[in-house]
Design an enzyme around this catalytic site. Sequence first.
Site, mmCIF file in Angstrom:
data_model
loop_
_atom_site.group_PDB
_atom_site.id
_atom_site.type_symbol
_atom_site.label_atom_id
_atom_site.label_comp_id
_atom_site.label_asym_id
_atom_site.label_seq_id
_atom_site.Cartn_x
_atom_site.Cartn_y
_atom_site.Cartn_z
ATOM 1 N N HIS A 150 -16.129 11.192 -24.932
ATOM 2 C CA HIS A 150 -17.573 11.453 -24.972
ATOM 3 C C HIS A 150 -17.997 11.688 -26.421
ATOM 4 O O HIS A 150 -17.785 12.777 -26.961
ATOM 5 C CB HIS A 150 -17.921 12.693 -24.144
ATOM 6 C CG HIS A 150 -17.882 12.470 -22.672
ATOM 7 N ND1 HIS A 150 -18.971 12.017 -21.959
ATOM 8 C CD2 HIS A 150 -16.884 12.624 -21.775
ATOM 9 C CE1 HIS A 150 -18.656 11.913 -20.678
ATOM 10 N NE2 HIS A 150 -17.379 12.269 -20.548
ATOM 11 N N CYS A 204 -17.605 6.558 -21.369
ATOM 12 C CA CYS A 204 -16.904 7.146 -20.226
ATOM 13 C C CYS A 204 -16.943 6.183 -19.033
ATOM 14 O O CYS A 204 -16.371 5.104 -19.111
ATOM 15 C CB CYS A 204 -17.463 8.525 -19.900
ATOM 16 S SG CYS A 204 -16.362 9.487 -18.807
ATOM 17 N N GLU A 240 -20.901 12.224 -27.542
ATOM 18 C CA GLU A 240 -21.937 13.260 -27.590
ATOM 19 C C GLU A 240 -21.358 14.667 -27.520
ATOM 20 O O GLU A 240 -22.047 15.651 -27.810
ATOM 21 C CB GLU A 240 -22.957 13.042 -26.462
ATOM 22 C CG GLU A 240 -22.533 13.461 -25.068
ATOM 23 C CD GLU A 240 -21.648 12.453 -24.347
ATOM 24 O OE1 GLU A 240 -21.411 12.645 -23.140
ATOM 25 O OE2 GLU A 240 -21.180 11.484 -24.988
#
Length: 204
Positions: free
Chosen positions: A184, A83, A186
């Site tokens: 992202h 990011c 995650e």
Amino acid sequence: MTIALIDYGAGNLHSVHNALRKAGADNVVITADADVVAKADRIVLPGVGAFRACRDALVAIPGMVDAMNEAVNARSIPFLGVCVGMQLLADAGEEFGRHEGLGWIPGTVRLIEPADAAVKVPHMGWNDVVLNGAPPLIEAGEAYFLHSYHFEAADPAHIAAVTNHGGSLVAAVARDTIIGCQFHPEKSQRYGLSFLARFLDWKP
């Protein structure tokens, strides 16, 4: 293998840490110590928030940028920016004025300005990741995005993948042993964990 996850107060550290562990990393060290980063086998730079604030926080850590430069650009240690961590790879960012980035991948981070006024900014939610050329690590699929600024790469050869949100936006950049993703991992469930697993196994 030691994974240095850089702590500069500007990232969703614990979520990224947990995702790296789920992807197969045994030794993830959350650190603000430049010496630890200099000796790591892999380096991950997360980032959430404004470009300037992230840049200032990173530069404020004694020796950190020098350690990153030595490890990544001199010794070719694999590096992942996530990011805003990807955006910091650029020459500059234009959020709250123009501010210098790391300059590792030529380009500028600018406000998303969709051609269609009905398309909302920030770009938030799941979207397609479309390959550009034959990039390392990136695969076609769907990932989770959350950003208002985007990376405009000076050289199209550095664009690893794109997505569409009122026009084409860079989803990932890559050069040598450096890769950055705007999405992202995650938060991208199976797609994100698979990407991180490939990063852990990467031997560029």
